[in-house]
Design a protein around this motif. Structure first.
Motif, PDB file in Angstrom:
ATOM      1  N   GLU A 163       7.930  18.065  -1.074  1.00 24.81           N
ATOM      2  CA  GLU A 163       8.888  17.632  -0.047  1.00 24.81           C
ATOM      3  C   GLU A 163       8.386  17.979   1.350  1.00 24.81           C
ATOM      4  O   GLU A 163       8.479  17.173   2.282  1.00 24.81           O
ATOM      5  CB  GLU A 163      10.243  18.293  -0.296  1.00 24.81           C
ATOM      6  CG  GLU A 163      11.320  17.889   0.708  1.00 24.81           C
ATOM      7  CD  GLU A 163      12.652  18.572   0.456  1.00 24.81           C
ATOM      8  OE1 GLU A 163      13.569  18.391   1.271  1.00 24.81           O
ATOM      9  OE2 GLU A 163      12.770  19.293  -0.560  1.00 24.81           O
TER      10      GLU A 163
ATOM     11  N   ARG B 174       5.411  15.691   2.232  1.00 28.37           N
ATOM     12  CA  ARG B 174       5.891  14.341   2.551  1.00 28.37           C
ATOM     13  C   ARG B 174       6.507  14.302   3.951  1.00 28.37           C
ATOM     14  O   ARG B 174       6.277  13.366   4.721  1.00 28.37           O
ATOM     15  CB  ARG B 174       6.914  13.884   1.504  1.00 28.37           C
ATOM     16  CG  ARG B 174       7.486  12.487   1.788  1.00 28.37           C
ATOM     17  CD  ARG B 174       8.320  12.009   0.631  1.00 28.37           C
ATOM     18  NE  ARG B 174       7.495  11.856  -0.561  1.00 28.37           N
ATOM     19  CZ  ARG B 174       6.714  10.820  -0.782  1.00 28.37           C
ATOM     20  NH1 ARG B 174       6.636   9.841   0.104  1.00 28.37           N
ATOM     21  NH2 ARG B 174       5.988  10.750  -1.872  1.00 28.37           N
TER      22      ARG B 174
ATOM     23  N   GLU C 190       5.121  11.926   6.914  1.00 24.02           N
ATOM     24  CA  GLU C 190       6.012  10.901   7.466  1.00 24.02           C
ATOM     25  C   GLU C 190       6.260  11.117   8.952  1.00 24.02           C
ATOM     26  O   GLU C 190       6.318  10.158   9.722  1.00 24.02           O
ATOM     27  CB  GLU C 190       7.330  10.882   6.691  1.00 24.02           C
ATOM     28  CG  GLU C 190       7.184  10.317   5.279  1.00 24.02           C
ATOM     29  CD  GLU C 190       8.509  10.200   4.554  1.00 24.02           C
ATOM     30  OE1 GLU C 190       9.503  10.799   5.017  1.00 24.02           O
ATOM     31  OE2 GLU C 190       8.549   9.518   3.504  1.00 24.02           O
TER      32      GLU C 190
ATOM     33  N   THR D 208       3.045   5.657  -6.821  1.00 25.20           N
ATOM     34  CA  THR D 208       4.263   6.416  -7.034  1.00 25.20           C
ATOM     35  C   THR D 208       4.495   7.307  -5.815  1.00 25.20           C
ATOM     36  O   THR D 208       3.626   7.458  -4.954  1.00 25.20           O
ATOM     37  CB  THR D 208       4.166   7.299  -8.286  1.00 25.20           C
ATOM     38  OG1 THR D 208       3.149   8.298  -8.072  1.00 25.20           O
ATOM     39  CG2 THR D 208       3.824   6.465  -9.511  1.00 25.20           C
ATOM     40  N   SER D 209       5.665   7.928  -5.757  1.00 21.82           N
ATOM     41  CA  SER D 209       6.000   8.795  -4.635  1.00 21.82           C
ATOM     42  C   SER D 209       4.985   9.922  -4.480  1.00 21.82           C
ATOM     43  O   SER D 209       4.545  10.231  -3.372  1.00 21.82           O
ATOM     44  CB  SER D 209       7.403   9.372  -4.831  1.00 21.82           C
ATOM     45  OG  SER D 209       7.745  10.233  -3.773  1.00 21.82           O
ATOM     46  N   ASP D 210       4.580  10.531  -5.595  1.00 19.62           N
ATOM     47  CA  ASP D 210       3.607  11.627  -5.535  1.00 19.62           C
ATOM     48  C   ASP D 210       2.219  11.119  -5.154  1.00 19.62           C
ATOM     49  O   ASP D 210       1.493  11.773  -4.393  1.00 19.62           O
ATOM     50  CB  ASP D 210       3.535  12.357  -6.873  1.00 19.62           C
ATOM     51  CG  ASP D 210       4.799  13.155  -7.163  1.00 19.62           C
ATOM     52  OD1 ASP D 210       5.556  13.420  -6.214  1.00 19.62           O
ATOM     53  OD2 ASP D 210       5.030  13.497  -8.334  1.00 19.62           O
TER      54      ASP D 210
ATOM     55  N   GLU E 288       1.448   8.677  -3.271  1.00 23.76           N
ATOM     56  CA  GLU E 288       1.380   8.343  -1.848  1.00 23.76           C
ATOM     57  C   GLU E 288       0.832   9.504  -1.027  1.00 23.76           C
ATOM     58  O   GLU E 288       0.182   9.294  -0.004  1.00 23.76           O
ATOM     59  CB  GLU E 288       2.773   7.988  -1.320  1.00 23.76           C
ATOM     60  CG  GLU E 288       3.137   6.540  -1.374  1.00 23.76           C
ATOM     61  CD  GLU E 288       4.356   6.222  -0.542  1.00 23.76           C
ATOM     62  OE1 GLU E 288       4.582   5.028  -0.263  1.00 23.76           O
ATOM     63  OE2 GLU E 288       5.089   7.158  -0.155  1.00 23.76           O
TER      64      GLU E 288
ATOM     65  N   MET F 174       1.536   4.654   2.229  1.00 22.61           N
ATOM     66  CA  MET F 174       2.749   5.161   2.851  1.00 22.61           C
ATOM     67  C   MET F 174       2.917   4.578   4.242  1.00 22.61           C
ATOM     68  O   MET F 174       4.018   4.174   4.645  1.00 22.61           O
ATOM     69  CB  MET F 174       2.719   6.693   2.948  1.00 22.61           C
ATOM     70  CG  MET F 174       3.918   7.281   3.690  1.00 22.61           C
ATOM     71  SD  MET F 174       3.729   9.029   4.104  1.00 22.61           S
ATOM     72  CE  MET F 174       3.887   9.774   2.486  1.00 22.61           C
TER      73      MET F 174
ATOM     74  N   ASN G  55      14.532  -0.339  -2.687  1.00 25.26           N
ATOM     75  CA  ASN G  55      13.245   0.084  -3.242  1.00 25.26           C
ATOM     76  C   ASN G  55      13.271   0.035  -4.763  1.00 25.26           C
ATOM     77  O   ASN G  55      14.200   0.536  -5.397  1.00 25.26           O
ATOM     78  CB  ASN G  55      12.909   1.505  -2.779  1.00 25.26           C
ATOM     79  CG  ASN G  55      12.516   1.562  -1.317  1.00 25.26           C
ATOM     80  OD1 ASN G  55      11.405   1.194  -0.951  1.00 25.26           O
ATOM     81  ND2 ASN G  55      13.434   2.009  -0.471  1.00 25.26           N
TER      82      ASN G  55
ATOM     83  N   SER H 245      10.771   0.594  -8.362  1.00 24.82           N
ATOM     84  CA  SER H 245       9.528   1.141  -8.909  1.00 24.82           C
ATOM     85  C   SER H 245       8.936   0.122  -9.868  1.00 24.82           C
ATOM     86  O   SER H 245       9.606  -0.829 -10.276  1.00 24.82           O
ATOM     87  CB  SER H 245       9.790   2.457  -9.648  1.00 24.82           C
ATOM     88  OG  SER H 245      10.466   2.209 -10.867  1.00 24.82           O
TER      89      SER H 245
END
Length: 351
Positions: free
Chosen positions: A33, A36, A40, A80-82, A84, A91, A110, A112
């Motif tokens: 977290e 990220r 971002e 996937t989120s991880d 990225e 991203m 969004n 998947s």
């Protein structure tokens, strides 16, 4: 340009944490977290068009705010989120696409790759990444309107946006050649199952490196290091650079072209760990110019791929297709050389 201090303040973490996250410090025990958030914020603070749009919105409180009855746009990402976090190229594209969708008045939904319930209900879908040809065809048959960003598959009945990586590679190599380098290595990887093409290697960067250096009689097989069916992330690059150094021993190249900026970061990590100075002994060149590339040590020379424009252009194409369907379009965006501290003229005494 935002500073590390600016990013730390916005993200609510220490300057040291920001620096270590942006440099992909493997010894940092930060949560996903936190990483990220830092990435971002770095994207947001370096997103020049977004800043300009924010100023414009000050005079129009309703601009870019979807209404209760706004139509929805679907967004599906290859990473996937991880994943990225391992290479924030995608991203960057995603964040830009989301911002542009909001500017156009859409709600963003969004999806998947594994979970796509309700995808038929959105007005159109923007797919970001190197999906397999089968996945793209599945999406094309499922949704009413489709635009794919970052795929090199041939067009059928969907729009597509990509960066001209052939141009980017030629720009990168020309920069190194003009500095006087003739022993230029290439370290890269190819996720072959997600790529289309009829040559042994599928990526434009790999093939332009081969073609250009062979045309100049500068291609040397031992300086060509490519791993097939592998991700283009920092860890893979570190392992390949370790392998390359063991192969080269004392016969080092004077410059290394990395397949992307994430690979360049891994190369610099490994060279530094082996007490090989960058750029004094080996220059390192990236491709993409991610928002983090200016913050690593030394700051990375690279070729800018306009990721924010990729996301925006893809969303604009999808918007146009929804309102005025026509022939399928393929758009390639140009690139630009960015010279920083990781490249210099070869030091013949050090090699």
């Amino acid at each position: 340009m935002a500073t590390i201090t600016d990013i730390a303040k916005e993200a609510g973490v220490s300057i040291s944490t920001v620096s270590r996250v942006l440099n992909y410090d493997s010894t940092l025990s930060a949560t996903e977290e936190t990483k990220r958030k830092v990435f971002e914020v770095a994207e947001k603070l370096n997103y020049t068009k977004y800043k300009k749009k924010n100023k414009e919105k000050e005079t129009s409180s309703h601009a870019g705010t979807p209404s209760m009855n706004a139509k929805s746009i679907g967004l599906i990402t290859w990473r996937t989120s991880d994943e990225e976090l391992e290479d924030i190229y995608y991203m960057s594209i995603r964040l830009a696409a989301e911002k542009r969708a909001v500017d156009l008045g859409y709600n963003v939904v969004n999806f998947s790759q594994m979970e796509q319930n309700g995808i038929q209900d959105v007005e159109g879908v923007l797919a970001i990444g190197k999906f397999t040809e089968e996945k793209i065809e599945e999406l094309n048959e499922t949704v009413a309107n489709l635009c794919v960003v970052g795929s090199n598959f041939p067009l059928h009945e969907y729009d597509c946006v990509n960066t001209d990586f052939s141009q980017a590679t030629e720009i990168a190599l020309t920069h190194l050649l003009e500095l006087g380098h003739t022993r230029i290595a290439y370290i890269g990887a190819e996720e072959s199952k997600n790529l289309h093409g009829y040559r042994k290697y599928k990526t434009p960067t790999t093939n332009i490196y081969i073609d250009m250096l062979k045309s100049l009689n500068l291609f040397d097989e031992k300086y060509f290091i490519v791993k097939e069916n592998s991700q283009l992330d920092v860890k893979t690059s570190e392992a390949l650079t370790e392998y390359a150094l063991n192969l080269w021993k004392e016969d080092l190249p004077t410059a290394i072209l990395a397949a992307n900026d994430a690979f360049a970061i891994g190369i610099i990590h490994t060279l530094s760990a082996k007490n090989i100075s960058v750029p004094e002994q080996i220059s390192v060149m990236g491709i993409n110019d991610l928002s983090i590339s200016r913050y690593i040590t030394p700051p990375l020379s690279t070729v800018r791929a306009y990721t924010e424009e990729m996301g925006e252009t893809g969303m604009n194409l999808l918007h146009d297709r929804i309102h005025s369907p026509g022939i399928a379009k393929r758009i390639f965006l140009g690139t630009e050389l960015v010279v920083r501290g990781s490249t210099t003229a070869p030091n013949t005494l050090a090699n």
